[in-house]
Scaffold this active site. Structure first.
Site, PDB file in Angstrom:
ATOM      1  N   GLY A 116       0.993  -1.230   0.409  1.00  0.00           N
ATOM      2  CA  GLY A 116      -0.083  -0.083  -0.063  1.00  0.00           C
ATOM      3  C   GLY A 116       0.877   1.066   0.241  1.00  0.00           C
ATOM      4  O   GLY A 116      -0.037   2.177  -0.190  1.00  0.00           O
ATOM      5  N   GLU A 119       1.755   2.100  -3.421  1.00  0.00           N
ATOM      6  CA  GLU A 119       0.394   2.293  -4.049  1.00  0.00           C
ATOM      7  C   GLU A 119       0.555   3.677  -3.951  1.00  0.00           C
ATOM      8  O   GLU A 119      -0.102   4.405  -5.105  1.00  0.00           O
ATOM      9  CB  GLU A 119      -0.311   0.985  -4.084  1.00  0.00           C
ATOM     10  CG  GLU A 119      -0.613   0.076  -4.181  1.00  0.00           C
ATOM     11  CD  GLU A 119      -1.206  -1.399  -3.635  1.00  0.00           C
ATOM     12  OE1 GLU A 119      -1.451  -1.308  -2.397  1.00  0.00           O
ATOM     13  OE2 GLU A 119      -2.761  -1.038  -4.179  1.00  0.00           O
ATOM     14  N   GLU A 139       2.290  -8.343  -1.597  1.00  0.00           N
ATOM     15  CA  GLU A 139       1.159  -8.962  -0.719  1.00  0.00           C
ATOM     16  C   GLU A 139       1.515  -9.889  -2.009  1.00  0.00           C
ATOM     17  O   GLU A 139       0.558 -10.856  -0.531  1.00  0.00           O
ATOM     18  CB  GLU A 139       0.319  -8.178  -1.787  1.00  0.00           C
ATOM     19  CG  GLU A 139      -0.357  -7.027  -1.109  1.00  0.00           C
ATOM     20  CD  GLU A 139       0.399  -5.400  -2.117  1.00  0.00           C
ATOM     21  OE1 GLU A 139       2.284  -5.782  -2.464  1.00  0.00           O
ATOM     22  OE2 GLU A 139      -0.140  -4.235  -2.068  1.00  0.00           O
TER      23      GLU A 139
HETATM   24  C1  HXC Z   1       2.003  -4.023  10.345  1.00  0.00           C
HETATM   25  C2  HXC Z   1       4.450  -3.951  10.076  1.00  0.00           C
HETATM   26  C3  HXC Z   1       4.058  -3.625   9.060  1.00  0.00           C
HETATM   27  C4  HXC Z   1       2.825  -3.768   8.197  1.00  0.00           C
HETATM   28  C5  HXC Z   1       6.175  -3.117   9.604  1.00  0.00           C
HETATM   29  N1  HXC Z   1       5.870  -3.203  10.075  1.00  0.00           N
HETATM   30  N2  HXC Z   1       5.503  -3.571   8.641  1.00  0.00           N
HETATM   31  N3  HXC Z   1       3.525  -4.038  10.968  1.00  0.00           N
HETATM   32  N4  HXC Z   1       2.299  -3.822   9.164  1.00  0.00           N
HETATM   33  N5  HXC Z   1       2.535  -3.584   6.953  1.00  0.00           N
HETATM   34  C6  HXC Z   1       6.160  -3.301  11.658  1.00  0.00           C
HETATM   35  C7  HXC Z   1       6.812  -5.008  11.968  1.00  0.00           C
HETATM   36  O1  HXC Z   1       5.823  -5.803  12.288  1.00  0.00           O
HETATM   37  C8  HXC Z   1       7.817  -4.114  13.634  1.00  0.00           C
HETATM   38  O2  HXC Z   1       7.104  -4.213  14.461  1.00  0.00           O
HETATM   39  C9  HXC Z   1       8.112  -2.685  13.154  1.00  0.00           C
HETATM   40  O3  HXC Z   1       7.103  -2.533  11.896  1.00  0.00           O
HETATM   41  C10 HXC Z   1       9.122  -2.858  12.261  1.00  0.00           C
HETATM   42  O4  HXC Z   1       9.648  -3.701  11.203  1.00  0.00           O
HETATM   43  P1  HXC Z   1      10.703  -4.632  11.348  1.00  0.00           P
HETATM   44  O5  HXC Z   1      10.164  -5.945  10.171  1.00  0.00           O
HETATM   45  O6  HXC Z   1      10.799  -5.333  12.961  1.00  0.00           O
HETATM   46  O7  HXC Z   1      12.003  -4.039  10.462  1.00  0.00           O
HETATM   47  P2  HXC Z   1      12.701  -4.626   9.043  1.00  0.00           P
HETATM   48  O8  HXC Z   1      13.280  -6.137  10.469  1.00  0.00           O
HETATM   49  O9  HXC Z   1      13.973  -3.106   8.939  1.00  0.00           O
HETATM   50  O10 HXC Z   1      12.425  -5.126   8.656  1.00  0.00           O
HETATM   51  C11 HXC Z   1      11.119  -3.727   6.965  1.00  0.00           C
HETATM   52  C12 HXC Z   1      10.207  -4.227   6.654  1.00  0.00           C
HETATM   53  C13 HXC Z   1       9.215  -5.375   6.494  1.00  0.00           C
HETATM   54  C14 HXC Z   1      10.871  -5.183   4.672  1.00  0.00           C
HETATM   55  C15 HXC Z   1       9.600  -3.200   5.607  1.00  0.00           C
HETATM   56  O11 HXC Z   1       9.063  -4.422   7.853  1.00  0.00           O
HETATM   57  C16 HXC Z   1       8.008  -5.770   6.062  1.00  0.00           C
HETATM   58  O12 HXC Z   1       8.263  -7.130   5.507  1.00  0.00           O
HETATM   59  N6  HXC Z   1       7.231  -5.703   6.327  1.00  0.00           N
HETATM   60  C17 HXC Z   1       5.247  -5.906   5.541  1.00  0.00           C
HETATM   61  C18 HXC Z   1       5.578  -5.459   4.242  1.00  0.00           C
HETATM   62  C19 HXC Z   1       4.594  -5.300   3.844  1.00  0.00           C
HETATM   63  O13 HXC Z   1       4.378  -7.015   3.072  1.00  0.00           O
HETATM   64  N7  HXC Z   1       4.169  -4.416   2.989  1.00  0.00           N
HETATM   65  C20 HXC Z   1       2.576  -5.385   2.362  1.00  0.00           C
HETATM   66  C21 HXC Z   1       1.537  -5.130   3.055  1.00  0.00           C
HETATM   67  S1  HXC Z   1       0.051  -5.420   2.422  1.00  0.00           S
HETATM   68  P3  HXC Z   1       7.249  -4.278  15.846  1.00  0.00           P
HETATM   69  O14 HXC Z   1       5.752  -4.340  16.541  1.00  0.00           O
HETATM   70  O15 HXC Z   1       7.879  -6.033  15.661  1.00  0.00           O
HETATM   71  O16 HXC Z   1       8.508  -3.681  16.299  1.00  0.00           O
HETATM   72  C22 HXC Z   1      -0.451  -3.931   1.177  1.00  0.00           C
HETATM   73  C23 HXC Z   1      -1.859  -4.453   0.532  1.00  0.00           C
HETATM   74  C24 HXC Z   1      -2.585  -2.957   0.118  1.00  0.00           C
HETATM   75  O17 HXC Z   1      -0.182  -2.760   1.481  1.00  0.00           O
HETATM   76  C25 HXC Z   1      -3.986  -2.768  -0.134  1.00  0.00           C
HETATM   77  C26 HXC Z   1      -4.873  -3.207   0.918  1.00  0.00           C
HETATM   78  C27 HXC Z   1      -6.488  -2.879   0.727  1.00  0.00           C
END
Ligand code: HXC
Length: 265
Positions: A116, A119, A139
């Site tokens: 997102g 996006e 995703e």
């Molecule tokens: C919720 C998130 C998050 C997310 C990170 N965090 N991304 N929480 N939703 N999308 C949180 C982690 O859980 C963590 O919380 C804190 O932020 C720090 O993240 P880390 O993972 O510890 O950091 P790092 O190791 O540097 O990794 C960074 C990262 C990774 C590569 C960006 O966080 C990651 O892969 N995040 C998810 C990315 C993702 O999949 N995005 C797409 C989502 S689906 P804590 O509490 O553990 O400290 C989407 C759909 C859109 O976007 C359409 C909707 C209709």
């Protein structure tokens, strides 16, 4: 502040909206989406009301390494189909509001722009990226697909084949690769990111406001249409501007060899 997850700062004619949920790398939960809608709507109303003091909107992330790390996975995990539909629709509504603003909207991507977040950046008129920016549509790793316009806007920006590769591998690309494929307009040093964007808004602020508004509108509307119909929209908008004071002032100022003073009328 009136917002829990947004910081607002005006820098000259630029309004800077910083998404601020540092504990989750600025992930978009329903609160962020609702607050973005409110902030964008308020700005649109201010301008429609005749206050053209803000000439460009800059969206960025208030975090040293993240623009927006995606939609908030914790708040999506237990959604059912109807809730997912509602959430995706609200994200799309934000995109539409950005497209409908009569001023350019720049994504200042300072770090992760994933899911997102990528996006949201694509829903802005163009992207300026820091050298530290990373883009991706991960995703599929979560068993879903982009839902805030990623499959569509990304395809239109970089072509279906490149968009498809990103959307099916979930792979992240760096700023230089994003520049190479045309996802971003420019890559700058991290410390220069906001100054660069504010500088672009500063240039826009010297131009005729109604002309800028029409250039944006015609480009967006034309992108949806076959070329002859799109060209006709341009012709009509070009001609309509000849009914404005800004057109007479702009052309008169050139001929008088002075700076134009536009009134947005
Ligand atoms: C919720 C998130 C998050 C997310 C990170 N965090 N991304 N929480 N939703 N999308 C949180 C982690 O859980 C963590 O919380 C804190 O932020 C720090 O993240 P880390 O993972 O510890 O950091 P790092 O190791 O540097 O990794 C960074 C990262 C990774 C590569 C960006 O966080 C990651 O892969 N995040 C998810 C990315 C993702 O999949 N995005 C797409 C989502 S689906 P804590 O509490 O553990 O400290 C989407 C759909 C859109 O976007 C359409 C909707 C209709």
């Amino acid at each position: 502040s009136q917002f829990e997850t947004l910081k607002i700062e005006d820098r000259g004619p630029a309004r800077i909206l910083s998404i601020s949920r540092p504990k989750a790398l600025n992930a978009l939960n329903p609160t962020v989406i609702a607050e973005l809608s409110r902030a964008i709507e308020a700005l649109g109303q201010q301008i429609e009301g005749g206050d053209w003091s803000i000439r460009g909107l800059i969206l960025t992330g208030d975090h040293p390494k993240s623009f927006v790390a995606g939609a908030d996975i914790a708040s999506m995990a237990d959604m059912d189909k109807d809730q997912a539909m509602e959430f995706a629709s609200q994200g799309h509504a934000v995109g539409e509001m950005l497209a409908n603003l009569p001023i350019p909207v720049i994504a200042a991507v300072n770090g992760f722009a994933l899911g997102g977040g990528c996006e949201l950046a694509l829903a802005c008129d163009f992207i300026i990226a820091s050298e530290k920016a990373k883009f991706g549509q991960p995703e599929v790793k979560l068993g879903v697909i982009p839902g805030f316009g990623g499959t569509q806007r990304l395809s239109r920006r970089v072509g279906a084949a490149r968009a498809l590769e990103l959307c099916v591998t979930g792979d992240m690309i760096r700023a230089d690769e994003a520049l190479r494929i045309g996802l971003v307009n420019r890559v700058v040093a991290p410390e220069a990111l906001l100054d660069t964007c504010a500088g672009i808004v500063g240039m826009v602020a010297k131009m005729g406001p109604l002309a800028v508004k029409e250039a944006k509108r015609v480009i967006h509307q034309g992108a949806e249409l076959p070329l002859p119909a799109a060209n006709q929209i341009e012709v009509e908008a070009f001609a309509a501007l000849f009914d404005t004071q800004d057109q007479s002032e702009g052309m008169r100022a050139f001929l008088d060899k002075r700076e134009a003073e536009f009134s947005a009328k």
